[in-house]
Design a protein around this motif. Structure first.
Motif, PDB file in Angstrom:
ATOM      1  N   ILE A  26      18.633 -34.692  40.579  1.00 22.72           N
ATOM      2  CA  ILE A  26      17.967 -35.926  40.983  1.00 22.72           C
ATOM      3  C   ILE A  26      17.031 -36.462  39.897  1.00 22.72           C
ATOM      4  CG2 ILE A  26      18.103 -35.577  43.472  1.00 22.72           C
ATOM      5  CD1 ILE A  26      15.459 -34.216  43.423  1.00 22.72           C
ATOM      6  N   PHE A  27      16.725 -35.652  38.880  1.00 21.32           N
ATOM      7  CA  PHE A  27      15.914 -36.132  37.756  1.00 21.32           C
ATOM      8  C   PHE A  27      16.090 -35.160  36.593  1.00 21.32           C
ATOM      9  CE2 PHE A  27      12.633 -38.368  35.577  1.00 21.32           C
ATOM     10  CZ  PHE A  27      11.933 -37.416  34.861  1.00 21.32           C
ATOM     11  N   SER A  28      16.249 -35.719  35.370  1.00 23.72           N
ATOM     12  CA  SER A  28      16.465 -34.887  34.191  1.00 23.72           C
ATOM     13  C   SER A  28      15.624 -35.409  33.033  1.00 23.72           C
ATOM     14  CB  SER A  28      17.947 -34.878  33.793  1.00 23.72           C
ATOM     15  OG  SER A  28      18.741 -34.309  34.807  1.00 23.72           O
ATOM     16  N   THR A  29      15.226 -34.500  32.147  1.00 22.31           N
ATOM     17  CA  THR A  29      14.493 -34.838  30.934  1.00 22.31           C
ATOM     18  C   THR A  29      14.781 -33.756  29.905  1.00 22.31           C
ATOM     19  OG1 THR A  29      12.331 -35.405  30.026  1.00 22.31           O
ATOM     20  CG2 THR A  29      12.398 -33.595  31.609  1.00 22.31           C
ATOM     21  N   ARG A  30      14.236 -33.910  28.707  1.00 24.21           N
ATOM     22  CA  ARG A  30      14.445 -32.924  27.652  1.00 24.21           C
ATOM     23  C   ARG A  30      13.100 -32.392  27.181  1.00 24.21           C
ATOM     24  NH1 ARG A  30      19.385 -32.417  25.640  1.00 24.21           N
ATOM     25  NH2 ARG A  30      18.632 -31.539  23.662  1.00 24.21           N
ATOM     26  N   ALA A  31      13.065 -31.086  26.931  1.00 20.86           N
ATOM     27  CA  ALA A  31      11.808 -30.453  26.520  1.00 20.86           C
ATOM     28  C   ALA A  31      12.109 -29.099  25.899  1.00 20.86           C
ATOM     29  CB  ALA A  31      10.870 -30.284  27.715  1.00 20.86           C
ATOM     30  N   HIS A  32      11.145 -28.605  25.134  1.00 22.31           N
ATOM     31  CA  HIS A  32      11.206 -27.237  24.620  1.00 22.31           C
ATOM     32  C   HIS A  32      10.683 -26.288  25.704  1.00 22.31           C
ATOM     33  CE1 HIS A  32      12.136 -28.108  20.339  1.00 22.31           C
ATOM     34  NE2 HIS A  32      11.528 -29.267  20.602  1.00 22.31           N
ATOM     35  N   VAL A  33      11.406 -25.212  25.967  1.00 24.48           N
ATOM     36  CA  VAL A  33      11.098 -24.300  27.078  1.00 24.48           C
ATOM     37  C   VAL A  33      10.434 -23.045  26.528  1.00 24.48           C
ATOM     38  CG1 VAL A  33      12.035 -22.991  29.018  1.00 24.48           C
ATOM     39  CG2 VAL A  33      13.040 -25.206  28.383  1.00 24.48           C
ATOM     40  N   PHE A  34       9.351 -22.626  27.207  1.00 22.35           N
ATOM     41  CA  PHE A  34       8.628 -21.399  26.849  1.00 22.35           C
ATOM     42  C   PHE A  34       8.388 -20.578  28.111  1.00 22.35           C
ATOM     43  CE2 PHE A  34       7.459 -22.640  22.535  1.00 22.35           C
ATOM     44  CZ  PHE A  34       7.521 -24.020  22.604  1.00 22.35           C
ATOM     45  N   GLN A  35       8.184 -19.283  27.911  1.00 23.47           N
ATOM     46  CA  GLN A  35       7.760 -18.376  28.976  1.00 23.47           C
ATOM     47  C   GLN A  35       6.602 -17.538  28.468  1.00 23.47           C
ATOM     48  OE1 GLN A  35      10.587 -15.954  31.025  1.00 23.47           O
ATOM     49  NE2 GLN A  35      11.984 -17.632  31.486  1.00 23.47           N
ATOM     50  N   ILE A  36       5.695 -17.171  29.389  1.00 23.72           N
ATOM     51  CA  ILE A  36       4.553 -16.359  29.011  1.00 23.72           C
ATOM     52  C   ILE A  36       5.021 -14.956  28.626  1.00 23.72           C
ATOM     53  CG2 ILE A  36       3.971 -15.343  31.255  1.00 23.72           C
ATOM     54  CD1 ILE A  36       1.483 -16.971  28.818  1.00 23.72           C
ATOM     55  N   ASP A  37       4.382 -14.374  27.635  1.00 23.96           N
ATOM     56  CA  ASP A  37       4.722 -13.019  27.211  1.00 23.96           C
ATOM     57  C   ASP A  37       4.414 -12.031  28.342  1.00 23.96           C
ATOM     58  OD1 ASP A  37       4.010 -11.089  24.190  1.00 23.96           O
ATOM     59  OD2 ASP A  37       5.152 -10.621  25.983  1.00 23.96           O
ATOM     60  N   PRO A  38       5.404 -11.299  28.867  1.00 23.02           N
ATOM     61  CA  PRO A  38       5.138 -10.395  30.005  1.00 23.02           C
ATOM     62  C   PRO A  38       4.208  -9.241  29.662  1.00 23.02           C
ATOM     63  CG  PRO A  38       7.354 -10.038  29.144  1.00 23.02           C
ATOM     64  CD  PRO A  38       6.811 -11.247  28.443  1.00 23.02           C
ATOM     65  N   ASN A  39       4.054  -8.951  28.368  1.00 26.52           N
ATOM     66  CA  ASN A  39       3.206  -7.829  27.969  1.00 26.52           C
ATOM     67  C   ASN A  39       1.739  -8.242  27.832  1.00 26.52           C
ATOM     68  OD1 ASN A  39       5.438  -6.059  27.803  1.00 26.52           O
ATOM     69  ND2 ASN A  39       5.920  -6.799  25.746  1.00 26.52           N
ATOM     70  N   THR A  40       1.493  -9.319  27.066  1.00 25.52           N
ATOM     71  CA  THR A  40       0.117  -9.756  26.832  1.00 25.52           C
ATOM     72  C   THR A  40      -0.394 -10.720  27.890  1.00 25.52           C
ATOM     73  OG1 THR A  40       0.847 -11.610  25.446  1.00 25.52           O
ATOM     74  CG2 THR A  40       0.470  -9.484  24.366  1.00 25.52           C
ATOM     75  N   LYS A  41       0.528 -11.444  28.560  1.00 28.53           N
ATOM     76  CA  LYS A  41       0.158 -12.470  29.555  1.00 28.53           C
ATOM     77  C   LYS A  41      -0.705 -13.575  28.931  1.00 28.53           C
ATOM     78  CE  LYS A  41       2.128 -10.419  33.076  1.00 28.53           C
ATOM     79  NZ  LYS A  41       3.309 -10.989  33.749  1.00 28.53           N
ATOM     80  N   LYS A  42      -0.635 -13.753  27.598  1.00 29.49           N
ATOM     81  CA  LYS A  42      -1.435 -14.765  26.917  1.00 29.49           C
ATOM     82  C   LYS A  42      -0.573 -15.656  26.032  1.00 29.49           C
ATOM     83  CE  LYS A  42      -5.757 -12.106  26.789  1.00 29.49           C
ATOM     84  NZ  LYS A  42      -6.802 -11.513  25.903  1.00 29.49           N
ATOM     85  N   ASN A  43       0.277 -15.048  25.195  1.00 27.54           N
ATOM     86  CA  ASN A  43       1.053 -15.803  24.215  1.00 27.54           C
ATOM     87  C   ASN A  43       2.319 -16.382  24.846  1.00 27.54           C
ATOM     88  OD1 ASN A  43      -0.837 -15.013  22.276  1.00 27.54           O
ATOM     89  ND2 ASN A  43       0.298 -13.134  21.832  1.00 27.54           N
ATOM     90  N   TRP A  44       2.757 -17.509  24.300  1.00 26.86           N
ATOM     91  CA  TRP A  44       3.993 -18.153  24.755  1.00 26.86           C
ATOM     92  C   TRP A  44       5.160 -17.680  23.902  1.00 26.86           C
ATOM     93  CZ3 TRP A  44       4.187 -20.491  29.240  1.00 26.86           C
ATOM     94  CH2 TRP A  44       3.044 -21.091  29.766  1.00 26.86           C
ATOM     95  N   VAL A  45       6.296 -17.430  24.547  1.00 24.52           N
ATOM     96  CA  VAL A  45       7.520 -17.014  23.862  1.00 24.52           C
ATOM     97  C   VAL A  45       8.561 -18.113  24.054  1.00 24.52           C
ATOM     98  CG1 VAL A  45       9.333 -15.279  23.721  1.00 24.52           C
ATOM     99  CG2 VAL A  45       6.989 -14.588  24.275  1.00 24.52           C
ATOM    100  N   PRO A  46       9.050 -18.741  22.955  1.00 29.56           N
ATOM    101  CA  PRO A  46      10.062 -19.801  23.122  1.00 29.56           C
ATOM    102  C   PRO A  46      11.393 -19.219  23.595  1.00 29.56           C
ATOM    103  CG  PRO A  46       9.687 -19.329  20.795  1.00 29.56           C
ATOM    104  CD  PRO A  46       8.666 -18.543  21.549  1.00 29.56           C
ATOM    105  N   THR A  47      11.971 -19.821  24.643  1.00 30.36           N
ATOM    106  CA  THR A  47      13.276 -19.381  25.163  1.00 30.36           C
ATOM    107  C   THR A  47      14.409 -20.297  24.712  1.00 30.36           C
ATOM    108  OG1 THR A  47      12.871 -20.633  27.195  1.00 30.36           O
ATOM    109  CG2 THR A  47      12.226 -18.316  27.175  1.00 30.36           C
ATOM    110  N   SER A  48      14.063 -21.387  23.994  1.00 22.59           N
ATOM    111  CA  SER A  48      15.093 -22.277  23.443  1.00 22.59           C
ATOM    112  C   SER A  48      14.682 -22.644  22.027  1.00 22.59           C
ATOM    113  CB  SER A  48      15.231 -23.537  24.296  1.00 22.59           C
ATOM    114  OG  SER A  48      14.032 -24.273  24.288  1.00 22.59           O
ATOM    115  N   LYS A  49      15.672 -22.658  21.103  1.00 21.31           N
ATOM    116  CA  LYS A  49      15.387 -22.983  19.716  1.00 21.31           C
ATOM    117  C   LYS A  49      15.166 -24.470  19.504  1.00 21.31           C
ATOM    118  CE  LYS A  49      17.901 -19.037  17.780  1.00 21.31           C
ATOM    119  NZ  LYS A  49      18.981 -18.605  16.870  1.00 21.31           N
ATOM    120  N   HIS A  50      15.668 -25.273  20.435  1.00 22.76           N
ATOM    121  CA  HIS A  50      15.528 -26.725  20.329  1.00 22.76           C
ATOM    122  C   HIS A  50      15.331 -27.284  21.735  1.00 22.76           C
ATOM    123  CE1 HIS A  50      19.704 -26.763  21.708  1.00 22.76           C
ATOM    124  NE2 HIS A  50      19.937 -25.853  20.778  1.00 22.76           N
TER     125      HIS A  50
END
Length: 328
Positions: free
Chosen positions: A6-30
């Motif tokens: 019902i709605f779409s957009t484009r963005a860079h996707v990140f997830q929180i680091d499960p170990n530190t719970k502080k740093n972001w880890v990119p899950t997509s290169k583009h």
């Protein structure tokens, strides 16, 4: 299928680091497509994103979720079911605002759907016995007739107690000193709380700097890959003009990305400097307040010693007057 985008957009996707719970880890290169889906069968809304054939986001929206804008082009939300925090980096503030509006809209829709489901369950359930207990009266107890134990004790104390002497004027400075001491303690606690908030904000800003550095490294890797790709196209392709145009566009894109990252780093440095100045000023105020409180305590101690001396003198004077009265 019962589930439709019902709605779409484009963005860079990140997830929180499960170990530190502080740093972001990119899950997509583009940048990838991020879409809202509605499942009419289960009456739920989901956020789904695919990187090739891999699902990097599969989050069901619930009424308890909150989408937070952490910068002009970055937002995040926590998914307790997936036990992670998702982050999205958009190309502009407009795309971020549009995504946040849709998130709130579908969150409210999910809440309404949940409320309607609960209403249906309540309508189908058996009604409770409303007439039970209407004619039950409160029982008579010994407390309701004779009064409670506290009331009887207070009555006995009132009858048997002797009148007390009113506090003398010498006790007023002590009460005033206690009031001032409590005031300084409250102000000291407030300053400590502000100090903790500024420290947390500084730590958060430092984490954001690390995040931007990671993104800069990812963009630099992407730029190197694009440069290599352009070189290969120049060697293989016979359409030199098209390759040159494509190369120019890629270089412009890379320059824009590098310029944007430099601006972000400058903003983060300025913010860190402001936070450090505020923290330094707050520490100075805290130290000053502690010194003033220590001085006040010393003055209060001196005042108490003087009061003790006066009380002792008054006691001796009273004893002497009593002796004189007995002698007369």
């Amino acid at each position: 299928m019962g589930e439709q985008p019902i709605f779409s957009t484009r963005a860079h996707v990140f997830q929180i680091d499960p170990n530190t719970k502080k740093n972001w880890v990119p899950t997509s290169k583009h940048a990838v497509t991020v879409s809202y889906f509605y499942d009419s069968t289960r009456n739920v809304y989901r956020i789904i994103s695919l990187d090739g054939s891999k699902a990097i986001i599969n989050s069901t929206i619930t009424p308890n979720m909150t989408f937070t804008k952490t910068s002009q082009k970055f937002g995040q939300w926590a998914d307790s079911r997936a036990n992670t925090v998702y982050g999205l980096g958009f190309s502009s503030e407009y795309h971020l605002s549009k995504f946040a509006e849709k998130f709130q809209e579908f969150k409210d829709a999910a809440r309404l759907a949940k409320e309607k489901s609960q209403e249906k369950m309540e309508l189908t359930s058996t009604p409770s016995q409303e007439s039970a207990g209407r004619d039950i009266q409160s029982p008579l107890t010994p407390e309701s007739i004779n009064g409670t134990d506290d009331e009887r004790v207070m009555a006995e104390v009132t009858q048997n107690s002797e009148p007390r002497a009113e506090p003398t004027q010498n006790a007023l400075p002590f009460t005033h000193s206690l009031t001032i001491s409590k005031h300084w303690e409250a102000e000291l606690a407030t300053l400590k709380g502000n100090n903790a908030k500024l420290t947390a904000a500084l730590l958060e800003s430092t984490a954001n700097v690390k995040q931007w550095k990671q993104q800069l490294a990812a963009y630099q890797e992407e730029a190197e890959r694009l440069h290599k790709r352009v070189t290969e196209l120049e060697c293989v392709s016979s359409q030199a003009n098209e390759v040159h145009t494509h190369k120019t566009e890629l270089n412009q894109t890379i320059q824009e990305l590098e310029s944007t990252l430099k601006k972000k780093e400058e903003e983060v440095e300025i913010r860190n400097k402001d936070l450090e100045d505020q923290l330094s000023d707050l520490e100075q105020r805290l130290e000053k307040s502690q010194n003033e409180q220590e001085t006040f305590r010393n003055n209060l101690k001196t005042l108490l010693e003087i009061l003790d001396g006066k009380i002792f003198e008054l006691t001796e004077l009273r004893d002497n007057l009593a002796k004189l009265t007995e002698c007369s």
